[in-house]
Design an enzyme around this catalytic site. Structure first.
Site, PDB file in Angstrom:
ATOM      1  N   GLU A  78       9.204  -0.395   5.495  1.00 55.42           N
ATOM      2  CA  GLU A  78       8.817  -1.713   4.959  1.00 55.42           C
ATOM      3  C   GLU A  78       9.739  -2.150   3.818  1.00 55.42           C
ATOM      4  OE1 GLU A  78       7.017  -3.826   6.226  1.00 55.42           O
ATOM      5  OE2 GLU A  78       5.279  -2.945   7.223  1.00 55.42           O
ATOM      6  N   HIS A  97       2.287  -1.400  -1.411  1.00 58.22           N
ATOM      7  CA  HIS A  97       1.695  -1.857  -0.154  1.00 58.22           C
ATOM      8  C   HIS A  97       0.694  -0.806   0.324  1.00 58.22           C
ATOM      9  CE1 HIS A  97       1.023  -2.885   3.923  1.00 58.22           C
ATOM     10  NE2 HIS A  97       1.865  -2.009   4.422  1.00 58.22           N
ATOM     11  N   HIS A  99      -3.078   0.150   2.830  1.00 55.98           N
ATOM     12  CA  HIS A  99      -3.899  -0.168   4.007  1.00 55.98           C
ATOM     13  C   HIS A  99      -5.370   0.066   3.660  1.00 55.98           C
ATOM     14  CE1 HIS A  99      -0.277   0.888   6.843  1.00 55.98           C
ATOM     15  NE2 HIS A  99      -0.092  -0.233   6.167  1.00 55.98           N
ATOM     16  N   HIS A 160      -3.223  -6.056   8.993  1.00 52.10           N
ATOM     17  CA  HIS A 160      -2.332  -4.975   8.567  1.00 52.10           C
ATOM     18  C   HIS A 160      -2.795  -4.331   7.253  1.00 52.10           C
ATOM     19  CE1 HIS A 160       2.167  -3.778   7.782  1.00 52.10           C
ATOM     20  NE2 HIS A 160       1.322  -2.886   7.290  1.00 52.10           N
TER      21      HIS A 160
HETATM   22 ZN   LIG Z   1       1.707  -1.151   6.294  1.00 52.07          ZN
END
Ligand SMILES: [Zn+2]
Length: 223
Positions: A78, A97, A99, A160
């Site tokens: 990413e 980032h 989840h 996501h």
């Molecule tokens: Zn991700």
């Protein structure tokens, strides 16, 4: 802000461990980055390596075009997302980032999280928008995130997860934590009644108070 590669590696490493211990991600998912001020470089977590096997010096260093500069491992898949945010937001020095479950649930119904509770307003700035769906790791996803986040400090990635940004990596981690908690509260509140959303005036007073007072304490030792 982080002047040297070593300072940025230490901050990214500590925040990545915080992210894992806080259960915002599972296994090697999720990624963290910091801007290195002196050389206009980025330290970012590696792709597919278990964080518990890492040392700060292992963390990859890339340039603003995504080229590998140093470090034992390859940068996160990413990396385009991290580069795009750091390029477009000079006020931001850390990106995380995740989840996390409740934020991801709102990303699946593609619905923003409104300003509902004090800590998410102070630390994350209130309203959390949703970026459009694109495949993970794509340049379109990175572009969509930059367009959607505008001047906010967190954004949901459709179907996501979530991205939090801050003046330090530690602050980006706090954004991820408080938005996850707000998403959980909002979900519960909707199941038991009609949530009340705070108005813009109160939101800006709370946010300004955080930026001008509390956060100065936090920035010590990281700036
Ligand atoms: Zn991700």
């Amino acid at each position: 802000m982080y002047r040297t590669i070593a300072q940025a590696q230490k901050a990214v490493y500590e925040s990545a461990m915080d992210m894992v211990h806080s259960k915002l991600v599972a296994s090697t998912w999720g990624n963290v980055s910091a801007r290195v001020e002196e050389d206009n470089l980025i330290v970012v977590t590696p792709s597919g390596i278990d964080y518990k096997n890492l040392t700060p010096q292992d963390l990859p260093v890339i340039d603003m075009q995504g080229q590998h500069i140093e470090g034992k491992y390859q940068a996160s898949s990413e990396k385009a997302l991290h580069i795009a945010l750091l390029k477009n937001r000079p006020d931001v020095h850390g990106v995380m980032h995740t989840h996390s479950v409740y934020a991801s649930a709102f990303s699946v119904i593609r619905e923003p999280i409104p300003p509902i509770i004090e800590d998410m307003i102070q630390i994350a700035g209130g309203f959390v928008p949703v970026a459009p769906y694109y495949l993970p790791g794509s340049s379109e996803l990175a572009e969509g995130v930059v367009q959607s986040i505008q001047n906010q400090y967190g954004v949901l990635l459709a179907n996501h997860g979530f991205v939090g940004i801050g003046r330090t990596v530690h602050e980006a981690f706090k954004v991820c934590l408080v938005v996850e908690k707000a998403a959980q509260i909002y979900s519960i509140a909707r199941s038991i009644g009609k949530p009340h959303i705070l108005d813009e005036h109160d939101v800006s007073i709370m946010r300004d108070a955080y930026l001008n007072q509390y956060s100065k304490l936090d920035m010590k030792g990281e700036s």
